[in-house]
Design a protein around this motif. Structure first.
Motif, short mmCIF file in Angstrom:
data_model
loop_
_atom_site.label_atom_id
_atom_site.label_comp_id
_atom_site.label_asym_id
_atom_site.label_seq_id
_atom_site.Cartn_x
_atom_site.Cartn_y
_atom_site.Cartn_z
N LEU A 32 0.84 -1.21 0.00
CA LEU A 32 0.00 0.00 0.00
C LEU A 32 0.87 1.26 0.00
CD1 LEU A 32 -2.74 -1.16 2.52
CD2 LEU A 32 -3.13 -0.56 0.12
N LEU A 33 1.97 1.23 0.74
CA LEU A 33 2.90 2.37 0.76
C LEU A 33 3.62 2.50 -0.57
CD1 LEU A 33 4.25 4.63 2.51
CD2 LEU A 33 6.06 2.96 2.95
N ASN A 34 4.12 1.38 -1.08
CA ASN A 34 4.89 1.39 -2.34
C ASN A 34 4.10 1.99 -3.49
OD1 ASN A 34 6.97 0.08 -1.02
ND2 ASN A 34 6.57 -1.92 -1.94
N TYR A 35 2.79 1.78 -3.51
CA TYR A 35 1.98 2.24 -4.64
C TYR A 35 1.13 3.47 -4.31
CZ TYR A 35 3.72 -1.75 -7.08
OH TYR A 35 4.57 -2.65 -7.68
N PHE A 62 -11.34 -19.44 6.21
CA PHE A 62 -9.93 -19.10 5.96
C PHE A 62 -9.72 -17.68 5.43
CE2 PHE A 62 -10.23 -23.75 5.45
CZ PHE A 62 -9.41 -24.13 6.50
N ILE A 63 -10.69 -16.78 5.65
CA ILE A 63 -10.60 -15.41 5.13
C ILE A 63 -10.64 -14.41 6.28
CG2 ILE A 63 -11.77 -13.65 3.73
CD1 ILE A 63 -10.65 -15.89 2.01
N ALA A 64 -9.79 -13.37 6.17
CA ALA A 64 -9.83 -12.24 7.11
C ALA A 64 -9.96 -10.95 6.32
CB ALA A 64 -8.56 -12.20 7.96
N ILE A 65 -10.70 -10.01 6.90
CA ILE A 65 -10.87 -8.71 6.25
C ILE A 65 -10.48 -7.58 7.22
CG2 ILE A 65 -12.55 -9.43 4.51
CD1 ILE A 65 -14.76 -8.35 6.39
N PRO A 66 -9.19 -7.50 7.55
CA PRO A 66 -8.77 -6.41 8.43
C PRO A 66 -8.99 -5.06 7.75
CG PRO A 66 -6.86 -7.50 7.47
CD PRO A 66 -8.07 -8.30 7.07
N HIS A 67 -9.32 -4.06 8.56
CA HIS A 67 -9.58 -2.74 8.01
C HIS A 67 -9.55 -1.73 9.14
CE1 HIS A 67 -13.36 -4.62 9.20
NE2 HIS A 67 -13.79 -3.41 9.51
N GLY A 68 -9.46 -0.51 8.77
CA GLY A 68 -9.51 0.56 9.75
C GLY A 68 -9.51 1.89 9.00
N LYS A 69 -10.31 2.80 9.48
CA LYS A 69 -10.31 4.13 8.87
C LYS A 69 -9.09 4.87 9.42
CE LYS A 69 -14.61 4.22 10.09
NZ LYS A 69 -15.90 4.66 10.53
N SER A 70 -8.35 5.53 8.53
CA SER A 70 -7.08 6.11 8.95
C SER A 70 -6.77 7.40 8.22
CB SER A 70 -5.96 5.09 8.69
OG SER A 70 -4.71 5.65 9.00
N ALA A 71 -6.22 8.35 8.94
CA ALA A 71 -5.76 9.60 8.35
C ALA A 71 -4.53 9.38 7.49
CB ALA A 71 -5.46 10.61 9.46
N HIS A 72 -3.92 8.21 7.57
CA HIS A 72 -2.71 7.91 6.81
C HIS A 72 -3.00 7.32 5.43
CE1 HIS A 72 -0.57 8.86 10.46
NE2 HIS A 72 -1.36 8.02 11.10
N VAL A 73 -4.27 7.28 5.06
CA VAL A 73 -4.67 6.78 3.75
C VAL A 73 -4.78 7.95 2.78
CG1 VAL A 73 -6.51 5.65 2.44
CG2 VAL A 73 -5.85 4.76 4.69
N ASP A 74 -4.04 7.86 1.67
CA ASP A 74 -4.10 8.89 0.63
C ASP A 74 -5.10 8.54 -0.46
OD1 ASP A 74 -2.10 10.35 1.94
OD2 ASP A 74 -0.51 9.30 0.87
N ASN A 75 -5.24 7.25 -0.74
CA ASN A 75 -6.17 6.75 -1.76
C ASN A 75 -6.80 5.47 -1.26
OD1 ASN A 75 -5.52 8.62 -4.06
ND2 ASN A 75 -3.50 7.70 -3.77
N ILE A 76 -8.10 5.34 -1.43
CA ILE A 76 -8.79 4.11 -1.01
C ILE A 76 -8.22 2.95 -1.83
CG2 ILE A 76 -10.99 2.89 -1.02
CD1 ILE A 76 -12.33 5.61 -0.54
#
Length: 149
Positions: A32-35, A62-76
């Motif tokens: 996510l950072l690299n792109y 066998f599936i996980a959907i980690p997530h969190g709303k964050s000010a450190h996100v530039d693009n969804i």
């Protein structure tokens, strides 16, 4: 909106070889950072882990959907990792996970709405056992996208 429209093949790691939740999240956050989707790995991970404290993100099968709303996100964005072995994870069926779908969403109101739409969209797809089976067998980013098509 379709799942395949949201997916960026650059954010799909179909050959992860990690042993822990932390390693999995680190690998996906790095993509996510690299792109250009997030601006700060540690800040974003802190927000994801804060959400993890609120409840299990392993949805079973066998599936996980980690997530969190964050000010450190530039693009969804959505980063996906497919691991060849089961990773210990807090999940609804008390089993580990092999597929991790990490949502990166900002914390303003518009992004919050997008966050709910994304979760709903992916939940519908992941409720289909055939989609999950194809996803977990994927050996390339293109196969992951195809599993959601």
């Amino acid at each position: 909106m379709e799942v395949k429209e949201i997916l960026d093949v650059n954010l799909i790691k179909s050959d992860m070889k990690v042993e822990t939740k932390e390693e999995a999240l680190n690998a996906l956050c790095q993509e996510l950072l690299n792109y250009g989707y997030i601006s700060d790995i540690e800040g974003f991970k802190k927000d994801v882990y804060a959400r993890e404290q609120e409840g299990k993100t392993g949805i079973g099968n066998f599936i996980a959907i980690p997530h969190g709303k964050s000010a450190h996100v530039d693009n969804i964005g959505v980063a996906i990792g497919i691991n060849d072995t089961e990773i210990p994870w807090e999940s609804l069926d008390d089993r580990g996970v092999k597929g991790i779908i990490l949502f990166a969403v900002g914390n303003d109101n518009e992004d919050a709405n997008q966050h709910l739409k994304l979760l709903s969209l992916f939940a519908r797809k992941l409720g289909n056992d055939e989609v999950v089976e194809e996803l977990l067998k994927s050996t390339s980013p293109e196969e992951v996208v195809h599993a959601f098509s």
